[in-house]
Each structure stands twice: as structure tokens, then as C-alpha cells.
Design a protein around this motif. Structure first.
Motif, PDB file in Angstrom:
ATOM      1  N   ILE A   1       0.847  -1.187   0.000  1.00 34.29           N
ATOM      2  CA  ILE A   1       0.000   0.000   0.000  1.00 34.29           C
ATOM      3  C   ILE A   1       0.889   1.245   0.000  1.00 34.29           C
ATOM      4  N   GLU A   2       0.510   2.198  -0.822  1.00 35.96           N
ATOM      5  CA  GLU A   2       1.231   3.466  -0.880  1.00 35.96           C
ATOM      6  C   GLU A   2       0.332   4.561  -0.311  1.00 35.96           C
ATOM      7  N   VAL A   3       0.790   5.185   0.762  1.00 37.74           N
ATOM      8  CA  VAL A   3       0.024   6.248   1.431  1.00 37.74           C
ATOM      9  C   VAL A   3       0.712   7.579   1.166  1.00 37.74           C
ATOM     10  N   MET A   4       0.011   8.492   0.497  1.00 39.94           N
ATOM     11  CA  MET A   4       0.550   9.820   0.232  1.00 39.94           C
ATOM     12  C   MET A   4      -0.130  10.802   1.190  1.00 39.94           C
ATOM     13  N   VAL A   5       0.615  11.244   2.194  1.00 39.26           N
ATOM     14  CA  VAL A   5       0.081  12.137   3.225  1.00 39.26           C
ATOM     15  C   VAL A   5       0.004  13.557   2.665  1.00 39.26           C
ATOM     16  N   TYR A   6      -1.151  14.173   2.773  1.00 41.74           N
ATOM     17  CA  TYR A   6      -1.338  15.504   2.185  1.00 41.74           C
ATOM     18  C   TYR A   6      -0.468  16.561   2.868  1.00 41.74           C
ATOM     19  N   SER A   7      -0.280  16.449   4.172  1.00 37.66           N
ATOM     20  CA  SER A   7       0.507  17.435   4.914  1.00 37.66           C
ATOM     21  C   SER A   7       1.697  16.749   5.586  1.00 37.66           C
ATOM     22  N   ARG A   8       2.893  17.279   5.352  1.00 35.58           N
ATOM     23  CA  ARG A   8       4.095  16.698   5.979  1.00 35.58           C
ATOM     24  C   ARG A   8       4.035  16.772   7.510  1.00 35.58           C
ATOM     25  N   ASP A   9       3.298  17.733   8.006  1.00 33.21           N
ATOM     26  CA  ASP A   9       3.180  17.881   9.464  1.00 33.21           C
ATOM     27  C   ASP A   9       2.537  16.649  10.108  1.00 33.21           C
ATOM     28  N   ASN A  10       1.770  15.896   9.313  1.00 32.08           N
ATOM     29  CA  ASN A  10       1.058  14.733   9.849  1.00 32.08           C
ATOM     30  C   ASN A  10       1.782  13.415   9.603  1.00 32.08           C
ATOM     31  N   MET A  11       2.954  13.464   8.980  1.00 32.86           N
ATOM     32  CA  MET A  11       3.666  12.248   8.605  1.00 32.86           C
ATOM     33  C   MET A  11       3.944  11.346   9.812  1.00 32.86           C
ATOM     34  N   GLU A  12       4.488  11.914  10.872  1.00 30.22           N
ATOM     35  CA  GLU A  12       4.899  11.110  12.019  1.00 30.22           C
ATOM     36  C   GLU A  12       3.713  10.456  12.706  1.00 30.22           C
ATOM     37  N   VAL A  13       2.655  11.238  12.941  1.00 25.91           N
ATOM     38  CA  VAL A  13       1.506  10.692  13.651  1.00 25.91           C
ATOM     39  C   VAL A  13       0.792   9.632  12.808  1.00 25.91           C
ATOM     40  N   ILE A  14       0.749   9.834  11.497  1.00 29.75           N
ATOM     41  CA  ILE A  14       0.112   8.845  10.620  1.00 29.75           C
ATOM     42  C   ILE A  14       0.935   7.562  10.580  1.00 29.75           C
TER      43      ILE A  14
END
Length: 256
Positions: free
Chosen positions: A75-88
Motif C-alpha cells: 500500500i502506498e500512502v501519500m500524506v497531504y501534509s508533511r506535518d502529519n507524517m509522524e503521527v500517521i
């Protein structure tokens, strides 16, 4: 004069239009079926994962794009905001899936997932059944609407009863033909999705499965020639235009 009236180019245009609409509906149905894949099961799981951001629970599907472009088990997850990368990333790991950033500063996460479970595949199969039944309803609506137009045309003396009867018979024959095609296509896709887990569930499955198995055997014997792709794409338009014409000729013979 009567023979001229029975030609599709003259007064009997209702069945031609109905057959064309049937064919267009089947084409759209095929596009929908092609887009439904077994990896959709895992994507659905990821869409339903909740991530807590700034004290609020958000669905992962609302804050990231989730797809499986190459490998159904990746699965490839493209996070819209880099600020949310760690928590996601942490939330995905807590859900039991190993997540890894594609590279430093990347907004993409790669996640390895197991093969879809039988229950997940059966959920997709149930969706296919709903879509197939929906296509049957759509074809029936096309048939009914055309029938109402024919009835109005007779009442207003635009066409006579003989032409109306012939047109209605051809429309009914075409409906049975296209509806069977739709149900075969839906069953074929359902069987492909379920694989070894497939079992008849609809009342016409056991009747149509013979046609499905024949299609599978034929497709396995057909060799794909990459060099023919460009030629085929150029021919598709003319072939598609001829389908309605050929169906009309066949149904004309059956209806007379």
C-alpha cells in the motif's frame, strides 16, 4: 411502403436507440468492473483507520491518498501534509502494519500488507452483486422508458401498431441478451476476486457459470501481441460502431 417503414433508418428507430443505450450501459459497467480489484479490500481497511490530529479523530482516507499502484500487497500512502507524517506513520504501525517512509522529506509511506482475508474478499463480492443487480435495473429502466415512448407514439399515430409490435419485440430480445451479458460479466469478476473461495450465491449463478468458465478457458488460450495494441486502439471505434448495427440486423431477423 410497409417494408420501408420497417427499416431502422425510417420509422422504426426506437429499437435502434434502445440497443445503442443498452450497449453504452454495458460498456460503462465493464469500466466499473475493471476498476474493482482484490487489493481494494486492504485499501478499504486503511481508509477506515482513524488518526488523532490535534485532539480530533480523522479518517486516514480524508488526510491521505491511499492506493496500491504496483503490488497488491504493498500500500502506498501519500500524506497531504508533511506535518502529519509522524503521527500517521505511528498510527499505521499501531494498527499492526509496518510503515516505512520512501525517503527523507517524502510524503509517501510504503506499507506491506497481508493477502486479503476471505471475509474481505466476500465484502467485495457482495458489492459486485449489488452493482450487477443495479445494472439489471438500469437495463430494465431503459427498456421500460422506450416502451412508454412507443406507446405514446402509437396513441399519437406517429407509428402504427405493426411497427410498435416489431420494435417492442426487438427491444425485449435485446434486453434479454444484454442483461445476460451483464450478469455473466458480474459473475466473472466475482469469481476472479474470490478465487478458491467462490461459491454460487445468486439464483442464476449455476446457470451462468458454464458461460463464465468458457470465457476463462478462451481467454487463457488467447495470446497477447503487444505490437497489436496500437492497431487495436485505432480499430476499436469502428468495431464499436458496428456492434449496434450488427445487433440490430440480428434482432430484426429474430423479431420478424
Amino acid at each position: 411502403m410497409a417494408d420501408q417503414q420497417l427499416t431502422p433508418e425510417n420509422l422504426e428507430s426506437y429499437s435502434v436507440e434502445a440497443i445503442s443505450n443498452y450497449g453504452r450501459a454495458i460498456d460503462e459497467f465493464c469500466d466499473v468492473l475493471i476498476g474493482i480489484k482484490s487489493e481494494d479490500a486492504n485499501i478499504a481497511v486503511f481508509n477506515s483507520i482513524y488518526v488523532t490530529i490535534e485532539g480530533k479523530k480523522r479518517r486516514l482516507g480524508d488526510i491521505a491518498n491511499i492506493e496500491s499502484p504496483e503490488d497488491p500487497l504493498k500500500i502506498e500512502v501519500m500524506v497531504y501534509s508533511r506535518d502529519n507524517m509522524e503521527v500517521i506513520s505511528d498510527t499505521i504501525k499501531e494498527s499492526g502494519f509496518p510503515a516505512k517512509t520512501q525517503g527523507e522529506g517524502s510524503q509517501y509511506l510504503n506499507v506491506r500488507v497481508p493477502k486479503p482475508s476471505r471475509m474481505q474478499l466476500e465484502e467485495i463480492a457482495d458489492d459486485l452483486i449489488r452493482r450487477t443487480n443495479g445494472m439489471t435495473s438500469r437495463l430494465m429502466k431503459l427498456k421500460t422508458n422506450t416502451g412508454l415512448r412507443i406507446r405514446a407514439a402509437v396513441q399519437n399515430e406517429f407509428i402504427d401498431t405493426r411497427i410498435a409490435t416489431l420494435s417492442t419485440k426487438k427491444i425485449d430480445l435485446a434486453y434479454e441478451k444484454f442483461n445476460k451479458e451483464a450478469r455473466i460479466l458480474g459473475l466473472l469478476r466475482r469469481k476472479q476476486i474470490l478465487g478458491k473461495f467462490y461459491k454460487p450465491s445468486e439464483k442464476d449463478d449455476e446457470i451462468l457459470i458454464k458461460d463464465v468458465n468458457l470465457l476463462v478457458r478462451l481467454s487463457n488460450k488467447i495470446e497477447f501481441d503487444p505490437t497489436s495494441t496500437e492497431i487495436d486502439s485505432k480499430q476499436n471505434a469502428s468495431i464499436g460502431n458496428n456492434i449496434v448495427k450488427e445487433d440490430t440486423q440480428v434482432l430484426n431477423q429474430e423479431a420478424i
